[in-house]
Design an enzyme around this catalytic site. Structure first.
Site, short mmCIF file in Angstrom:
data_model
loop_
_atom_site.label_atom_id
_atom_site.label_comp_id
_atom_site.label_asym_id
_atom_site.label_seq_id
_atom_site.Cartn_x
_atom_site.Cartn_y
_atom_site.Cartn_z
N ASP A 91 -20.52 27.48 -24.08
CA ASP A 91 -20.97 27.16 -25.43
C ASP A 91 -22.39 26.64 -25.29
O ASP A 91 -22.61 25.48 -24.93
CB ASP A 91 -20.06 26.09 -26.06
CG ASP A 91 -20.56 25.66 -27.44
OD1 ASP A 91 -20.96 26.54 -28.22
OD2 ASP A 91 -20.53 24.44 -27.72
N GLU A 102 -20.92 32.33 -26.23
CA GLU A 102 -21.02 32.43 -27.69
C GLU A 102 -22.38 32.98 -28.09
O GLU A 102 -23.41 32.64 -27.49
CB GLU A 102 -20.82 31.05 -28.32
CG GLU A 102 -20.79 31.07 -29.83
CD GLU A 102 -20.48 29.74 -30.46
OE1 GLU A 102 -20.86 29.56 -31.64
OE2 GLU A 102 -19.86 28.88 -29.81
N ASP A 157 -18.00 20.06 -27.06
CA ASP A 157 -18.71 21.19 -26.43
C ASP A 157 -17.85 21.85 -25.36
O ASP A 157 -17.86 23.07 -25.21
CB ASP A 157 -20.04 20.73 -25.83
CG ASP A 157 -21.03 20.30 -26.90
OD1 ASP A 157 -21.19 21.04 -27.88
OD2 ASP A 157 -21.65 19.23 -26.75
#
Length: 175
Positions: free
Chosen positions: A8, A69, A141
């Protein structure tokens, strides 16, 4: 067995999550956050910290595949550019060791883990905790990165099912 590293990305905090995918499901191997946040540190130094951190995680866990992502273009174009740069250095760390790269949108990740693309961070954390049978709730996160890895794992399961079904269909027609 496949080891999946999920990322991420962020220019200040980059989450990572590592899972093992086996026939019977997923198991947790590790997660955390690369903190590229120091007062007075310029963007180039933060990007170097992210690159070094992702490289170290790859060395430690020896993943078979890498999932990340995609950039979400929000109201702050400058933030999206920094996020894109953070993604870039993470991807380079993975390609330097020959890992295959998969990219997923935030909506795809939430859909795969929670069942709705409009899920909030708390719902993602809750589902990641339950799916991986974690004793506690992972930091946001890290949970997002684990969700990226789970999304990739679920995508591979579905692709395998579809290709197996397609093979059976083709074989059935040839007989």
């Amino acid at each position: 067995m496949t080891i999946i590293l999920g990322i991420d990305p962020g220019s200040r905090f980059t989450g990572y999550g590592v899972i093992k995918q086996e026939k019977r499901g997923f198991s947790y191997l590790g997660s955390g956050c690369i903190k590229a946040l120091s007062q007075g540190e310029d963007l180039a130094s933060r990007l170097q910290t992210i690159f070094a951190g992702v490289s170290e995680i790859i060395l430690q866990f020896q993943p078979d595949t890498f999932a990340i992502e995609q950039v979400f273009m929000g109201v702050n174009p400058g933030g999206a550019l920094k996020l894109g740069q953070a993604r870039g250095v993470a991807i380079v760390a993975a390609t330097n060791v020959g890992l295959p790269i998969a990219e997923y949108s935030a909506r795809q990740i939430k859909q795969a883990v929670v069942g709705t693309g409009a899920a909030d961070k708390n719902q993602v954390q809750h589902m990641v905790k339950n799916m991986l049978k974690l004793p506690g709730t992972p930091q946001a996160d890290a949970a997002d990165a684990l969700a990226v890895a789970l999304c990739h794992g679920h995508s591979h399961i579905n692709i395998a099912r579809l290709s197996g079904q397609a093979s059976k269909t083709v074989r059935g027609r040839l007989r």
